[in-house]
Design an enzyme around this catalytic site. Structure first.
Site, PDB file in Angstrom:
ATOM      1  N   ASP A   1      39.531  37.195  47.672  1.00 49.19           N
ATOM      2  CA  ASP A   1      38.767  36.272  46.831  1.00 49.19           C
ATOM      3  C   ASP A   1      38.779  34.844  47.322  1.00 49.19           C
ATOM      4  OD1 ASP A   1      40.858  34.746  44.443  1.00 49.19           O
ATOM      5  OD2 ASP A   1      41.578  35.963  46.101  1.00 49.19           O
TER       6      ASP A   1
ATOM      7  N   ASP B   1      41.046  34.242  52.661  1.00 49.45           N
ATOM      8  CA  ASP B   1      40.711  35.640  52.961  1.00 49.45           C
ATOM      9  C   ASP B   1      39.459  35.764  53.827  1.00 49.45           C
ATOM     10  OD1 ASP B   1      42.806  36.674  51.301  1.00 49.45           O
ATOM     11  OD2 ASP B   1      41.566  36.247  49.551  1.00 49.45           O
TER      12      ASP B   1
ATOM     13  N   ASP C   1      44.167  41.795  49.104  1.00 45.50           N
ATOM     14  CA  ASP C   1      44.817  40.519  48.844  1.00 45.50           C
ATOM     15  C   ASP C   1      45.599  40.637  47.532  1.00 45.50           C
ATOM     16  OD1 ASP C   1      45.329  37.663  48.888  1.00 45.50           O
ATOM     17  OD2 ASP C   1      43.764  37.488  47.383  1.00 45.50           O
TER      18      ASP C   1
END
Length: 653
Positions: free
Chosen positions: A540, A544, A342
């Site tokens: 995080d 996600d 990410d």
């Protein structure tokens, strides 16, 4: 029914803990955990008494209680499995423990019971915590919404009762009640929950908005475009639940061969008992040989072949700031061959920072004066960009002047009177005259920055560049993961392509997928999995979570991670040190090599003892000594990973 004040008091969607912890399951609320703790306590109480020669009736009573508390539940589940014509290793362990007790080896049987009861309890706790967090995600969506009626009046309704085509009013500070399209008004919406973007996004008529995101400034009228049960946030919940259900419960070797080993051992034990008896052997020696066989063939050493290396790796990783949730998670980390990262909060710190100060010709200000002027005007604002400007001024020790007549316009910026001058700070597209500062703005935006214009008394005096700061160890982490897997990580982000591409270039990532919604991230992971890849996802945010759940293994950043990401992930980087991710992958691979070594050692011991028992007469004490000796050997071999030297250094590959 929650009020508007309740909604405004709720934590921001993009905050560190976006999911409410109210429903978190307590450890002792689970029966498996209570029984396992009771069995462990009884065993630890009986062990020293047994070692120092306490009365037999006392030790026997305590060991019997250990058998009952730790063994009744797996035994009952095993019996139910038998009803469905399956045989699991838990029932086999209970039978082996009872067999050990039948020939006087009560301590061995009690230890076996405690090991399996504890393992089952840990699995139950992990499952319950993940389920709690998934259910808690629904707390993000507001319970009520303000629906506008055809005659212009308002009514407060349950958000779940909204229908496609309804129009709702979203005031500043409120969470949006449904997915839809803005039909009137302007505002800046924090949608980090859905897209992961670090900054609020300006919204106006025609723009799409999502349920559970927060309207920061300006009132919005939104036409509901999806049924609440089909909103993006509801689909996140569904995807996480489905992915968690389809993920294999374990990849450990012992569970892969559980059925065959269990059935084979039961058949062999019965044969060892029945055949000599049928050939005229006495009952007691036949039973003794069969029980000896069950003891030496018991997979205690096989179980300990897998657990000590993995548990030692977990302990070592924990000392270095990585919490692997189970031995299964640690084992999976070493099997990955593809990494998806990410952007916001993972490769970056997740907090906007001022990166560039560009005074414009004719403005008469240097960098410090430009920053002080902008920070003075922005000081009353709660906007993330404003906080970044004020923080930058404070870090430089600049004096801020009082701002009078402060105003804020969504999508445009702020205005205030500072030291007698009218100051405006905001969007270059809205504030700068045609051609003024155009080259500076274009340069900053091409570098992935958000450009902010500063005007004094209507005259442009400078442009600020603001960006989410890259983590110091991001590039080194990408390089280390590339060496470990043989291919560069992929960047999966909901942020725009320009910002994602610029960051990818800085850290050495070549494949970028930008502008993704949560379901898009999960779909990408499932696409790779279908191609035979084992994917590690590092993220995080709530957005996600579906990808973390769908991945072969998921790692969450601990400090800024949402509750759902932390619970869904298999491991958590507690101190947000990104460089620990390749280190723990390397440690896991070392642990898996030790597991293979231990399985070979355990297999050699078991084979030798079984052959001795079948081909000759294996004395029971010698059989127990050989069985326990192999257990000790594999246990000590696995504990080598507890050493500090076992943790991979940054240069290790």
């Amino acid at each position: 029914m929650s009020s508007v004040l309740d909604q405004q008091a709720a934590p921001p969607v993009g905050s560190a803990r976006a999911v409410s912890p109210r429903r978190r399951t307590r450890l002792l609320a689970l029966p498996e955990a209570r029984w396992a703790l009771a069995a462990l306590a009884l065993f630890l109480l009986a062990l020293p008494l047994y070692a120092f020669g306490a009365p037999g009736w006392l030790c026997g009573t305590l060991f019997a209680a250990t058998y009952v508390t730790g063994g009744w539940e797996p035994g009952w589940e095993g019996l139910k499995a038998l009803r469905d014509r399956t045989l699991d290793v838990d029932l086999l362990m209970v039978v082996a423990a009872l067999g050990a007790a039948a020939i006087g080896q009560v301590l061995d049987g009690a230890l076996l019971i405690v090991i399996f009861a504890t393992s089952g309890a840990l699995e139950a706790v992990a499952t319950a915590r993940t389920a709690d967090s998934v259910r808690g995600l629904l707390d993000l969506a507001p319970a009520t919404a303000t629906r506008l009626l055809p005659d212009g009046t308002e009514e407060t309704v349950d958000a779940a009762r909204l229908a496609v085509g309804d129009t709702i009013l979203v005031r500043p500070g409120e969470r949006i009640g449904a997915d839809g399209t803005v039909v009137d008004g302007t505002g800046e919406v924090d949608q980090a929950t859905i897209t992961g973007e670090p900054l609020p996004v300006a919204k106006q008529a025609g723009d799409e908005v999502f349920a559970a995101t927060v309207n920061g400034t300006g009132a919005l009228r939104v036409r509901v475009g999806r049924d609440p049960s089909d909103s993006v946030i509801a689909r996140i919940v569904k995807m996480v639940e489905e992915a968690s259900e389809t993920k294999a419960p374990t990849q450990l070797f012992i569970e892969k061969v559980e059925q065959r080993y269990s059935i084979g051992m039961v058949i062999a034990t019965l044969a060892v008992f029945a055949l000599p008896l049928a050939l005229g052997s006495a009952l007691q020696p036949s039973l003794l040989r069969a029980m000896t066989f069950m003891i030496v063939a018991s997979p205690c050493a096989v179980v300990l072949s897998t657990m000590p290396p993995l548990l030692s790796a977990i302990a070592n990783a924990g000392r270095h700031g990585v919490l692997a949730k189970s031995a299964v998670a640690m084992e999976r980390l070493g099997r990955i061959d593809t990494v998806a990262l990410d952007k916001t909060g993972t490769l970056t710190e997740g907090t906007p920072r001022v990166t560039d100060l560009r005074p414009l010709p004719g403005g008469g200000l240097d960098e410090s004066a430009l920053l002080a002027l902008a920070a003075s005007a922005e000081h009353p604002s709660e906007h993330p960009l404003a906080r970044a400007v004020v923080d930058a001024a404070r870090e430089r020790g600049l004096r801020l002047s009082d701002a009078a007549g402060f105003t804020s316009a969504p999508g445009r910026g702020v205005g205030a009177t500072v030291d007698g001058h009218t100051v405006q700070v905001g969007s270059p597209a809205r504030l700068l005259p045609d051609g003024t500062g155009e080259a500076v703005v274009r340069e900053l935006e091409e570098a992935g920055r958000t450009a902010v214009a500063v005007l004094r008394d209507g005259v442009p005096v400078g442009v600020l560049g603001i960006a989410d700061r890259l983590r110091p160890d991001a590039a080194a982490t990408v390089a280390a993961l590339t060496r470990l897997t043989g291919r560069a990580p992929v960047l999966l982000t909901g942020d725009n392509e320009r910002a994602a591409g610029q960051l990818a270039t800085e850290v050495g990532i070549t494949e970028v997928r930008a502008g993704l919604l949560p379901q898009d991230k999960a779909a990408a992971v499932q696409e790779w999995a279908a191609a035979g890849r084992r994917v590690l996802v590092v993220g995080d945010g709530v957005n996600d979570a579906p990808a973390l759940a769908a991945a072969h293994c998921g790692v969450a950043m601990g400090r800024g991670g949402s509750d759902l990401a932390l619970e869904t992930a298999d491991a958590v980087v507690v101190r947000d040190e990104l460089a620990t991710v390749p280190a723990v992958v390397s440690l896991s691979r070392t642990a898996r090599r030790l597991v293979v070594q231990n399985l070979v050692i355990a297999g050699v011991f078991i084979t030798a003892l079984v052959v001795w028992d079948l081909a000759g007469t294996l004395p029971l004490p010698l059989g127990v000594a050989g069985h326990e000796g192999s257990t000790v050997v594999v246990g000590l071999n696995g504990l080598r990973l507890l050493r500090e030297a076992a943790w991979p250094r940054p240069t290790d590959g």
